[in-house]
Design a protein around this motif. Sequence first.
Motif, PDB file in Angstrom:
ATOM      1  N   GLY A 474       0.826  -1.186   0.000  1.00 27.62           N
ATOM      2  CA  GLY A 474       0.000   0.000   0.000  1.00 27.62           C
ATOM      3  C   GLY A 474       0.865   1.241   0.000  1.00 27.62           C
ATOM      4  O   GLY A 474       2.103   1.181   0.027  1.00 27.62           O
ATOM      5  N   PRO A 475       0.187   2.364  -0.052  1.00 31.86           N
ATOM      6  CA  PRO A 475       0.875   3.651  -0.083  1.00 31.86           C
ATOM      7  C   PRO A 475       1.755   3.836   1.163  1.00 31.86           C
ATOM      8  O   PRO A 475       1.306   3.587   2.275  1.00 31.86           O
ATOM      9  N   ARG A 476       2.962   4.252   0.917  1.00 32.25           N
ATOM     10  CA  ARG A 476       3.956   4.369   1.989  1.00 32.25           C
ATOM     11  C   ARG A 476       3.483   5.300   3.106  1.00 32.25           C
ATOM     12  O   ARG A 476       3.766   5.064   4.280  1.00 32.25           O
ATOM     13  N   LYS A 477       2.710   6.318   2.752  1.00 31.96           N
ATOM     14  CA  LYS A 477       2.308   7.272   3.787  1.00 31.96           C
ATOM     15  C   LYS A 477       1.292   6.657   4.762  1.00 31.96           C
ATOM     16  O   LYS A 477       1.122   7.137   5.868  1.00 31.96           O
ATOM     17  N   HIS A 478       0.621   5.599   4.340  1.00 29.35           N
ATOM     18  CA  HIS A 478      -0.375   4.985   5.222  1.00 29.35           C
ATOM     19  C   HIS A 478       0.050   3.617   5.746  1.00 29.35           C
ATOM     20  O   HIS A 478      -0.431   3.182   6.780  1.00 29.35           O
ATOM     21  N   MET A 479       0.875   2.909   4.966  1.00 29.74           N
ATOM     22  CA  MET A 479       1.005   1.491   5.263  1.00 29.74           C
ATOM     23  C   MET A 479       2.436   0.996   5.398  1.00 29.74           C
ATOM     24  O   MET A 479       3.256   1.182   4.499  1.00 29.74           O
ATOM     25  N   ASP A 480       2.672   0.338   6.538  1.00 31.33           N
ATOM     26  CA  ASP A 480       3.952  -0.339   6.753  1.00 31.33           C
ATOM     27  C   ASP A 480       3.682  -1.564   7.598  1.00 31.33           C
ATOM     28  O   ASP A 480       2.653  -1.670   8.254  1.00 31.33           O
ATOM     29  N   ILE A 481       4.595  -2.513   7.544  1.00 27.58           N
ATOM     30  CA  ILE A 481       4.562  -3.648   8.475  1.00 27.58           C
ATOM     31  C   ILE A 481       5.901  -3.651   9.196  1.00 27.58           C
ATOM     32  O   ILE A 481       6.954  -3.633   8.551  1.00 27.58           O
ATOM     33  N   LEU A 482       5.839  -3.600  10.519  1.00 25.44           N
ATOM     34  CA  LEU A 482       7.050  -3.499  11.346  1.00 25.44           C
ATOM     35  C   LEU A 482       7.948  -2.359  10.867  1.00 25.44           C
ATOM     36  O   LEU A 482       9.176  -2.478  10.857  1.00 25.44           O
ATOM     37  N   GLY A 483       7.333  -1.274  10.439  1.00 29.49           N
ATOM     38  CA  GLY A 483       8.106  -0.112  10.018  1.00 29.49           C
ATOM     39  C   GLY A 483       8.614  -0.186   8.586  1.00 29.49           C
ATOM     40  O   GLY A 483       9.269   0.743   8.117  1.00 29.49           O
ATOM     41  N   LEU A 484       8.313  -1.292   7.899  1.00 29.55           N
ATOM     42  CA  LEU A 484       8.777  -1.428   6.510  1.00 29.55           C
ATOM     43  C   LEU A 484       7.650  -0.989   5.568  1.00 29.55           C
ATOM     44  O   LEU A 484       6.553  -1.558   5.594  1.00 29.55           O
ATOM     45  N   ALA A 485       7.932   0.023   4.761  1.00 35.95           N
ATOM     46  CA  ALA A 485       6.924   0.526   3.839  1.00 35.95           C
ATOM     47  C   ALA A 485       6.477  -0.602   2.910  1.00 35.95           C
ATOM     48  O   ALA A 485       7.278  -1.425   2.486  1.00 35.95           O
ATOM     49  N   MET A 486       5.200  -0.590   2.560  1.00 33.69           N
ATOM     50  CA  MET A 486       4.673  -1.690   1.748  1.00 33.69           C
ATOM     51  C   MET A 486       4.829  -1.386   0.256  1.00 33.69           C
ATOM     52  O   MET A 486       3.876  -1.363  -0.507  1.00 33.69           O
ATOM     53  N   ASN A 487       6.067  -1.173  -0.121  1.00 31.37           N
ATOM     54  CA  ASN A 487       6.408  -0.882  -1.517  1.00 31.37           C
ATOM     55  C   ASN A 487       7.144  -2.083  -2.097  1.00 31.37           C
ATOM     56  O   ASN A 487       7.613  -2.952  -1.365  1.00 31.37           O
ATOM     57  N   ASP A 488       7.231  -2.118  -3.409  1.00 34.80           N
ATOM     58  CA  ASP A 488       7.953  -3.219  -4.067  1.00 34.80           C
ATOM     59  C   ASP A 488       8.952  -2.651  -5.072  1.00 34.80           C
ATOM     60  O   ASP A 488       8.705  -1.616  -5.693  1.00 34.80           O
ATOM     61  N   GLY A 489      10.029  -3.394  -5.228  1.00 35.08           N
ATOM     62  CA  GLY A 489      11.040  -2.989  -6.186  1.00 35.08           C
ATOM     63  C   GLY A 489      10.965  -3.793  -7.472  1.00 35.08           C
ATOM     64  O   GLY A 489      10.347  -4.851  -7.530  1.00 35.08           O
ATOM     65  N   ALA A 490      11.570  -3.259  -8.506  1.00 33.16           N
ATOM     66  CA  ALA A 490      11.752  -4.019  -9.748  1.00 33.16           C
ATOM     67  C   ALA A 490      13.060  -3.557 -10.381  1.00 33.16           C
ATOM     68  O   ALA A 490      13.435  -2.387 -10.288  1.00 33.16           O
ATOM     69  N   ASP A 491      13.717  -4.511 -10.990  1.00 32.10           N
ATOM     70  CA  ASP A 491      15.037  -4.262 -11.570  1.00 32.10           C
ATOM     71  C   ASP A 491      15.030  -4.942 -12.941  1.00 32.10           C
ATOM     72  O   ASP A 491      14.862  -6.154 -13.025  1.00 32.10           O
ATOM     73  N   LEU A 492      15.138  -4.151 -13.996  1.00 28.90           N
ATOM     74  CA  LEU A 492      15.023  -4.717 -15.346  1.00 28.90           C
ATOM     75  C   LEU A 492      16.318  -4.501 -16.107  1.00 28.90           C
ATOM     76  O   LEU A 492      16.827  -3.374 -16.174  1.00 28.90           O
ATOM     77  N   ARG A 493      16.867  -5.558 -16.620  1.00 27.15           N
ATOM     78  CA  ARG A 493      18.072  -5.471 -17.446  1.00 27.15           C
ATOM     79  C   ARG A 493      17.785  -6.068 -18.806  1.00 27.15           C
ATOM     80  O   ARG A 493      17.429  -7.246 -18.910  1.00 27.15           O
ATOM     81  N   VAL A 494      17.965  -5.238 -19.841  1.00 29.51           N
ATOM     82  CA  VAL A 494      17.864  -5.757 -21.198  1.00 29.51           C
ATOM     83  C   VAL A 494      19.301  -5.982 -21.668  1.00 29.51           C
ATOM     84  O   VAL A 494      20.120  -5.061 -21.654  1.00 29.51           O
ATOM     85  N   HIS A 495      19.613  -7.208 -22.028  1.00 28.89           N
ATOM     86  CA  HIS A 495      20.979  -7.589 -22.388  1.00 28.89           C
ATOM     87  C   HIS A 495      21.257  -7.230 -23.845  1.00 28.89           C
ATOM     88  O   HIS A 495      20.326  -6.925 -24.600  1.00 28.89           O
ATOM     89  N   PRO A 496      22.521  -7.280 -24.261  1.00 31.93           N
ATOM     90  CA  PRO A 496      22.872  -6.835 -25.621  1.00 31.93           C
ATOM     91  C   PRO A 496      22.069  -7.533 -26.709  1.00 31.93           C
ATOM     92  O   PRO A 496      21.781  -6.939 -27.753  1.00 31.93           O
ATOM     93  N   SER A 497      21.657  -8.761 -26.487  1.00 29.97           N
ATOM     94  CA  SER A 497      20.898  -9.465 -27.522  1.00 29.97           C
ATOM     95  C   SER A 497      19.419  -9.119 -27.491  1.00 29.97           C
ATOM     96  O   SER A 497      18.632  -9.667 -28.261  1.00 29.97           O
TER      97      SER A 497
END
Lengths: 794, 159, 291
Positions: A474-497
């Motif tokens: 959920g939105p960081r300003k409203h929602m955390d669990i044990l102080g951890l914001a309920m956000n998610d990460g993503a990491d995208l790598r497009v390789h040379p091919s």
Amino acid sequence: MAVVENLPSPSTERPIGFGRLKRKEDARFIRGKGTYLDDIELPGMVHGAVLRSPYAHARIVSIDTSAALAHPNVAAVVTAKDLETLGLAWMPTISYDTQAVLAGDKVRFQGQEVAFVIATDEYSANDALALIDVEYDPLPAVVNARKALDADAPLIRDDKSGQADNLASPTWEAGDERATERAFAEADHVVSRDMIYPRCHPAPLETCGIIADFNPETGQLDIYNGNQAPHAHRTVYAHVAGLAEHMIRIRCQDIGGGFGNKVPVYPGYVCAIAGSIVAGVPVKWVENRSENLMSTGFARDYIMRGEMCSKDGKITGLRVDAIADHGAFDSTAQPTKFPAGFFHIVCGSYDLQASHVKVKAVYSNKAPGGVAYRCSFRVTEAVYLVERMVDALALEMKADPIDLRMRSFIAAEQFPYETTTGWTYDSGEYAKTMDVAKKIAGYDDLRREQAEKRARGELMGIGVSFFTEGVGAGPRKHMDILGLAMNDGADLRVHPSGKAVVSISAQTQGQGHETTFAQIVAEELGIPPEDVEVRHGDTDKSPYGLGTYGSRSTPVSGGAVAVVSRKVRDKARMIAATMLETRPEDLAWEKGRWYVKGDPEKGAMIEDIAARAYSGEPMPADFEGGLDAQVIYDPPNLTYPYGAYIAVVDIDPDTGHVKVRRFIAVDDCGVRINPMVVDGQIHGGLAEGVGIALMELISFDEEGNCLNSSFMDYLIPTALECPDFELGETVTPCPHHPLGAKGVGESPTVGSPPAIVNAVIDALYEPHGVEHIDMPCTPARVWAAMQGRPEPPQ
Amino acid sequence: MDISTTVNGEQVSGEVEPRQLLVHFIRETLGLKGTHWGCDTSNCGACVVLMDGRPVKSCTVLTAMCEGHEIRTVESLEVDGELDPLQQGFHERHALQCGFCTPGMLMTARALLDENPDPTDQEIRTAISGAICRCTGYQNIVSAVRWAAEHESATKQEI
Amino acid sequence: MQTPAPFEYERATSVEGAIAALERLGSDARIIAGGHSLLPMMKLRLASPEYLIDINDLAELAYIREQDGEIRIGAMTRHVDLLKSELLARRFPLFRDAETVIADPVVRNRGTIGGSLCQADAAEDLSAVCSAAKAQVVIRGAEGERVVGMEDFHVGPFMTAVGAGEILTEVRLRMRRGAGSGHEKVERRAGDWAIAAASAALWVDGGTIDDVGIALSAVGVTTIHLTRAEELLRGKPPSDELFAQAGVIASEDCSPSADGRGPIDYKRHLAGVLTQRALRRSAARALSEEA
């Protein structure tokens, strides 16, 4: 919205982006080549087993482990005393309570962890459990939440200083009490009902387990564990065990179902970690089925009183008083600022004048948990209550349950809609969805059939529910669990091919992430989904995020993957401009390709851009090279999927046996990335809803003995209890989600139980005057209700 | 005790404890991890393998009882890179999500089709009623078994 | 997962061998057939025999055949074979009624009629089926064979007429004209044990009930033989009114206890409803047989 127009036809067999793409992960599962926790063997690995309390409430007088230690295959027996020296006797729960890892002072529920045996093999570890001699001094137990509030109730949490009663947290309120009083004072009709949403259990087919592998030389702790939130678990272990977070690596490989059961950290996990630290070898511990049902995260256990009123034929007010039974420790899963979870979404899909909700939470001598079961933080209890209340009100008003809902819905033009308890619903066209369900069901024909059958003494019921859920915390300003914001990460790598790897923090337990998230990248970059590999489940190889539960994968991680793909696309645009010797703003995008506006022949494909990004050719100014990006996605709001469900049941008038003959489910979860996967989620959730409505129950006797501790007594529907589900859909895009998508996994489990219970009451009210029956609607309980004495579940 | 049995067409022999459950012989002794377990009371069907062609719950059979008998596990379904039509059908019809019940379902369905090549939906539902799936609601499993029945003789293809 | 405590294992290669092993090993030994009752109890450590004598390979005990005016069923005949038997379906259709609702199809591939009867769980269906069908069982020991009627088979909760050093080898069903039978069960879910079940068999001769057997599962500490209702029916023409009276007796003569499957009054009610249904089904089959 544009995203809808871009949608390929759902029947497209091999879409570039969205559509019914068959799942990538199937290849290993259909060959029996998945890697579940118990499939993993490490060199030198030993096996743990947990000794559990036979009593629900008892003082521990003594524990004698000598005979177990004398067993030739036993390496160690760990008790609370040993854990105290490591500072591991107690651990924090996800609701800021503490829970005993191994009971030292007393046991507080049947099945609580008392000792941990480590042996060379599982059979020996089980044998050694029988050799541990524990002397208990039994105490009176409380298993009924109302009785737990009595002045003379035994105090369960005497370990907490200042705790003089069994209240687990202060009473929590939402809405406007006085405005609600006014609404009721002005009402034409008022109804009230007492109802229980009984304790049930997610019971994934694979039980919980862990392998802990501590390397004393390097200080590295490797954990293999099927859990729904590996990053959050790692942070918790760092705090609990005092280990450096960066020296802990958690790998979740394939998970045999979670449904919320694999969200919490369990004492057995901590024991295995402590065991590996002490023994210096990998320790595996896997629950048996009884342990799973008796000690790990249960669901629901809400005692509720609802009052609802109407004026001028429309629902106007709602008042709810609820007691949450948390068991012996409060390890309910919910964002910190929401002690009753999202229960106050109880005003449902209706444009109310006012509402008021009160929730009390108590301790009892039952297992801790409250971790959902395909539910976004108590949304399930809320939807059940409001949808039962609407039917009760319809009976009182002698109105058709669909008509009353239609008259009371929030209208399409009212969105975004602020509810009387403070939620901002994003989008909806409720009446349209209800109509689709009505049409698929052939509602008017069903009513005619019912009238004919009733005249012959047959019992047929038609039940409706219309739910709105808030999912995707959920939105960081409203929602955390044990102080951890309920956000998610993503990491995208497009390789040379031009082939891509996207790493996500969501954690699949069967939801098809490896396919769906590849489709999002494919849609956004215009490359085939088979060219996108989805990485997850390894804290060393995926970005931080809070995992998969509460239907948050698509709303949060899906948003992250869309945004990171667009970042990469923007980067590609810069490179393409250099390649095409023009300015980025002169380029236009079509799937897979940037081209020059006004000269569409002149363009560059993503794979050419990727090759260029890693090449020695000239680059845009200030450009570092490569084609990748990272994001943390902070959703601006929850998403609010909804649906209209209709159940048709037949009841044997002589035995009370209920058969769900038809089930119609029309879901609106916004844009569907993979409609095949969405349908699959709905099927599965409906089956679980059938189970909860008809048979699934965790109950206790007066002494606190769990009466449903194996699959002989915790009944899960088979293929013979589930009808062929009839699905329909409407698509109202989410306005704030990058893809217009909403969560869906839990909708069917949230929406189906009230439809089935409403159908049972619809069958029984006219001939037998039955106004309410608590779940599960077993033959015995239905028959008792027909005799005029409905009984609450034990 | 010594035991000699046939697993997936191969003769295997070795020494086991009399109390060893067949599921552990398959998983631990032979390392065939495709057979899962999900309960202790023979209710869930995750551990189903074929014993002399009939599906049995391997958590409730002793290894010792398999002397001279033939066991087949999920690992035997794909032959020389060709999927069994049931495997293909499960993929085609999205009949699996977490995949944990899948091997048991596949073996149960294999025995059904071997005996009844053209089962009705109700016959399929009855045949798999000893196996619990928590994810799919069974509908797509029924559909997948029908798919396989219809494609049994058709060319099998690699995914 | 849960695992049994250690035991010694012996594979019987003949009935005589199994009996000799029982004699040799004494009360610490148990016969294991399909194992679907015993092994779960051993895993839960509710049973810990020191020796198991495995009779699964005694093919000589796996048969359903017609002989001397009887159907003879070997003790190691598995549920699935009882279900599929056309002979039983024709002569004693209550077997097929029951076998479609006993446990699940996979369990039915292992469980045996002998194991079911010897486990003598009051909730088990085949004990009632065999009682209603007036079966006799053959019990063999070192001294030889004896034949016991089902009316004398159940001697207490989980206790049967099979003595120390003995094995149940065969079930015998006498084939008589005008037979009809049925089994009715209510369960919480497919594959669950009965909340209550009723078995009935009728032999109709010239429009009147010549003989009748009725038995109930799961509503007492042992299988209930409804002798009072049988006496009521004998010699009378079958009718719904008569069966309703038998249902009333069934409700009175059972002794259920309350548990997760239901309260006592509900189980008594079911005993009555199911007895009526089983009798009606039996009568319909008997009359069509007679016609």
